[in-house]
Design an enzyme around this catalytic site. Structure first.
Site, PDB file in Angstrom:
ATOM      1  N   ARG B 118       0.813  -1.234   0.000  1.00  0.00           N
ATOM      2  CA  ARG B 118       0.000   0.000   0.000  1.00  0.00           C
ATOM      3  C   ARG B 118       0.838   1.272   0.000  1.00  0.00           C
ATOM      4  NH1 ARG B 118      -3.001  -2.629   4.143  1.00  0.00           N
ATOM      5  NH2 ARG B 118      -4.588  -3.980   3.221  1.00  0.00           N
ATOM      6  N   LYS B 140       2.925  10.746 -11.991  1.00  0.00           N
ATOM      7  CA  LYS B 140       2.086   9.802 -12.725  1.00  0.00           C
ATOM      8  C   LYS B 140       2.840   8.485 -12.866  1.00  0.00           C
ATOM      9  CE  LYS B 140      -0.932  12.598 -15.641  1.00  0.00           C
ATOM     10  NZ  LYS B 140      -1.412  12.778 -17.032  1.00  0.00           N
ATOM     11  N   GLU B 182       9.259  17.019 -25.899  1.00  0.00           N
ATOM     12  CA  GLU B 182       8.585  17.463 -24.676  1.00  0.00           C
ATOM     13  C   GLU B 182       9.174  18.794 -24.192  1.00  0.00           C
ATOM     14  OE1 GLU B 182       5.961  16.013 -23.130  1.00  0.00           O
ATOM     15  OE2 GLU B 182       5.891  14.017 -24.031  1.00  0.00           O
ATOM     16  N   GLU B 234      -4.615  16.136 -11.907  1.00  0.00           N
ATOM     17  CA  GLU B 234      -5.173  16.366 -13.235  1.00  0.00           C
ATOM     18  C   GLU B 234      -6.683  16.550 -13.227  1.00  0.00           C
ATOM     19  OE1 GLU B 234      -4.117  13.463 -16.231  1.00  0.00           O
ATOM     20  OE2 GLU B 234      -3.857  15.053 -17.678  1.00  0.00           O
ATOM     21  N   ASN B 242      -0.752  17.655 -21.769  1.00  0.00           N
ATOM     22  CA  ASN B 242      -1.035  16.625 -22.765  1.00  0.00           C
ATOM     23  C   ASN B 242      -1.153  17.179 -24.182  1.00  0.00           C
ATOM     24  OD1 ASN B 242      -1.141  14.454 -20.899  1.00  0.00           O
ATOM     25  ND2 ASN B 242      -3.161  15.170 -20.249  1.00  0.00           N
ATOM     26  N   HIS B 262       7.558   7.687 -28.069  1.00  0.00           N
ATOM     27  CA  HIS B 262       6.542   8.563 -27.481  1.00  0.00           C
ATOM     28  C   HIS B 262       6.729  10.011 -27.927  1.00  0.00           C
ATOM     29  CE1 HIS B 262       3.700  10.157 -24.575  1.00  0.00           C
ATOM     30  NE2 HIS B 262       4.638  10.944 -24.073  1.00  0.00           N
TER      31      HIS B 262
END
Lengths: 361, 361
Positions: B118, B140, B182, B234, B242, B262
């Site tokens: 956890r 993320k 990016e 988000e 994005n 990517h």
């Protein structure tokens, strides 16, 4: 209906306790914020209650994901079926999952909600006494791993908990008793007056008297909510909720998940923890006696399984999550209603208590 | 060395940017609070850098878990090997995971850290330009599902990010360029002066001038950190990160993860998003032209793959996480350095833009 609030800042949520709540859509439908919902249940519970929940989901785009029943299915493999379903049915980030079942369904659905698209809402609709007073409150979610229970999971709070006591009418005797083990636990760890009340009312409770049952579930949830509000992510005080659980997990692992019910293993584990508390000189023998008697009156085991050895216990306890930096942490009692966490217990003291509980060397 | 702080209350953490930081144990070892650590890496990166990290882990009980390289391995099945390793090696709740690799390793290690017992701590040690400026900052984490990218995951912040620029010396040209996509994105969405600076310095940057590179990584991280600090999970503004990603994910899915990198897919996607912004009348054609030129100067694709159809694009975009209650949300540009999220774009407008970018009907 009784209601209480689990206070966790922006993650606070209500618990509703009463009869017929599942059909009371005005109560819980407002907690489903988006257009989509998915009921996650198992193949034993779904035939009984799924239709009621579906009918209550007026105006929602609802689907259902039915898992095989049982602790042995609380795995990453079975969990992945929930993801498969949600994606195949195009559930998006605004969906709400509804956990309709006992602890296994609640833990799995909760972890699916914690991890689907990095987190979606979920509602807990516990269908067993155990899940009403324990797993559905507090945000612990997860699945088991072959090498240990609840080893994969997350803290993820539900948006509300709907504890419909009418569902307990048909709960098998053994499961009802297993739930009572956790009810009794709250008296032992943090609420001596509740323990007294349970002693007075155990016969009525075991006969499932509706008023007594509502009170028992309510006070259990109040106790759990208070502990969780103080320590959401189990950094300290929350660990007292694990009274008997380190011993209990060893029993469940040794016997195979499901052969001893969780509550049964916890009952025997709490007796061992109380014996250890007495051995260390903290707890009066009288409390041990009262605890054991109450558990027995609830039809619960108060001795560990005959086929386990001391070494097996110790080894399985060492693999438990409650081990911090190599030291075994155990929850012990100082007095009735007052638990604490100790890292000072020696292996020899634990072994001595196990032997005196009849565990073979 | 440059340093900045991602401000997220009790989950705040520093990003260290400079050469030789991996060997600088005094910098990052204090962030590992327990006795245990596990380096999670892949079979391409580990032979290059694992030994340096191991040597820096003085006094820790360290193990390593080496995963197969590549986006196709960013799955629940491969993730479960990390759990297997952690349990087999008796890692407890005080362990710290170290993600040594690019975005795939960072995302998987981060999700393992989010979900092991956890939640445990983790350190990001990105080894690619893309992961230094993007995936290692912001929390993320997750894995892919056969039906969609990053569909299973969590928000889980690292305790620190160590961006050792010396590691980029050996990065293949194509991966370096993909990272630059990016970097350019930050100029487009939130930092017009940075975009101007990139235009002036793109040749030096592509020649990997150390000073220029440090500045580019630093300003990228500052931009990302600002957006993340405003909107950790988000709910709103974070979505501007994005830009080009909804189109880009469609490209990656259609071409198979890893065939288009990517950053390459995002580059082509950003051009499509800018074209759509022009089509809607918001963005001057001149900005589209400048954006396209800068991406080309970085050696990036500015057109979608020739083998995709309009219908395929639209279908794959509908499965994206950025769909809220059935409406497709797209990041568009109002002007250079100013992005916004729109749910008002019609399918026909998207199709028109795709056709004018040469996508077949």
């Amino acid at each position: 209906m009784k209601q209480l609030q689990v206070s966790l800042g922006e993650r606070s949520y209500p618990i509703f306790i009463g009869r017929g709540l599942m059909q009371n859509q005005a109560l819980w439908l407002p907690f489903i914020k988006g257009r989509q919902a998915c009921v996650v249940s198992n193949d034993v519970v779904a035939p009984l209650y799924l239709e009621s929940v579906r009918q209550a989901l007026t105006g929602k785009q609802a689907s259902e994901c039915i898992l095989p029943d049982g602790e042995s299915n609380k795995s990453l493999q079975v969990l992945s079926r929930v993801y498969d379903h949600l994606l195949a049915e195009n559930h998006n980030r605004t969906t709400t999952l509804i956990a309709l079942g006992g602890g296994v369904v609640g833990d799995m659905c909760g972890f699916a909600a914690a991890s689907y698209q990095r987190g979606v809402d979920f509602v807990q609709m516990p269908t067993t006494l155990l899940s009403m007073v324990d797993s559905s409150v507090g945000g612990k979610t997860g699945v088991n791993h072959p090498l240990g229970k609840n080893m994969i999971g997350a803290f993820h709070q539900p948006v509300c908990v709907v504890a419909d006591l009418a569902l307990l009418d048909s709960l098998p005797e053994r499961e009802y008793a297993a739930g009572m083990a956790e009810v009794i636990k709250y008296g032992l760890i943090s609420d001596a007056p509740f323990f007294d009340w349970l002693e007075e009312n155990i016969n009525g409770l075991m006969a499932r008297d509706p008023e007594l049952l509502a009170e028992a579930v309510y006070r259990s949830c109040v106790n759990k909510a208070n502990v969780v509000a103080e320590d959401e992510r189990e950094g300290g005080r929350r660990a007292i909720l694990n009274l008997g659980h380190t011993f209990g997990h060893a029993i469940e692992t040794a016997e195979g998940y499901g052969n001893w019910l969780h509550g049964e293993a916890v009952a025997a584990g709490m007796v061992l923890a109380m014996m250890l508390s007495c051995e260390l000189g903290d707890l009066p023998q009288s409390v041990l006696g009262r605890g054991r008697s109450l558990l027995e009156a609830a039809g619960l085991p108060v001795l560990p399984p005959a086929n386990m050895s001391v070494d097996q216990f110790l080894q399985l306890m060492g693999r438990d999550k409650k081990v911090l930096d190599g030291r075994l942490r155990l929850v012990l009692l100082k007095s009735l209603g007052e638990a604490y966490v100790s890292s000072d217990t020696g292996v020899e003291q634990i072994a001595k208590v196990l032997r005196s509980a009849g565990v073979s060397v």
